[in-house]
Design an enzyme around this catalytic site. Structure first.
Site: not given
Ligand code: C5P
Length: 222
Positions: A30-32, A97
């Site tokens: 995943g990402n932030r 994102a």
């Protein structure tokens, strides 16, 4: 907040949040991204009178008033949802994102820690934004986001041209107090006509100014 005639009947598609690419049933890449910027854009646009569809990656944010929300998890689901909703949209704002790479395979069972190293093969994801910008049902205004940690202008201008966008909203995520996981943001918006700075403000304020640029681009004047 009252409706703004520039947004009456305007159909806006927004993507927001991260994507989660599953490695196995319990792990993912995943990402932030918190989804806050995309949700703020959707909320402000709906409050101004636009008809908003929000494609949301895995986030815990509440659905803004008056917004039609479709939840997705992986890039491939986000792509399918965006393309299904594309016909008839006036603008697409890609604030999500999206993962650039995804595991080649998702393991059906939890991967066991048998070896000292584990190699994952990742494959490039489809670029949803580039696909939208080159699609037969392309909205008249296509806006990308570029979160960068260096050489903001060069990368943003590269993406504007390569993905054939109308605008790209760039933010320097190496700066404290803007971008990922924050309630505030500041953007530099690039288009073929030049650049427009949206100064530091809440994501709602920044969203409103960005939407003003979208309305202008669509020839909707006050
Ligand atoms: O090239 P980069 O990933 O930095 O571009 C960011 C922009 O492209 C964002 O607007 C993001 O939503 C979009 N994007 C996409 N599909 C991808 C990767 C990025 O739509 N696979």
């Amino acid at each position: 907040m009252s409706h703004d005639p520039r947004f009456a009947g305007l159909r806006l598609l927004v993507s927001a949040g991260p994507t989660y690419e599953d490695i196995d049933p319990v792990r993912f890449l995943g990402n932030r991204s918190s989804g806050k910027m995309g949700f703020a854009i959707a909320a402000e646009a709906a409050a101004l009178g636009a008809e908003v569809t929000l494609i949301a990656g895995p986030v815990t944010l509440p659905t803004p008033a008056g917004v039609r929300r479709i939840d997705v998890r992986r890039v491939l689901e986000m792509r399918a949802a965006v393309l299904a909703e594309l016909p008839g949209q006036d603008a697409y704002i890609a604030a999500a994102a999206v993962a650039d790479y995804m595991p080649e395979h998702t393991a059906a069972q939890k991967i066991k820690k048998t070896g000292d190293t584990l190699t994952l093969i990742l494959v490039k994801t489809p670029d949803i934004l580039a696909e939208v910008a080159n699609h037969a049902d392309r909205p008249r205004c296509v806006v990308g986001f570029a979160a960068e940690t260096a050489e903001l202008e060069r990368y943003a201008l590269g993406k504007l041209r390569e993905k054939r966008l109308d605008m790209i909203a760039a933010n320097d995520v190496s700066q404290p107090g803007v971008g990922f996981e924050c309630d505030d943001n500041a953007l530099t918006v690039f288009s073929a006509e030049g650049k427009h700075e949206i100064g530091h403000g809440t994501k709602a304020e920044v969203a409103r100014e960005l939407l003003g640029l979208v309305a202008e681009r669509l020839g909707r004047t006050p």
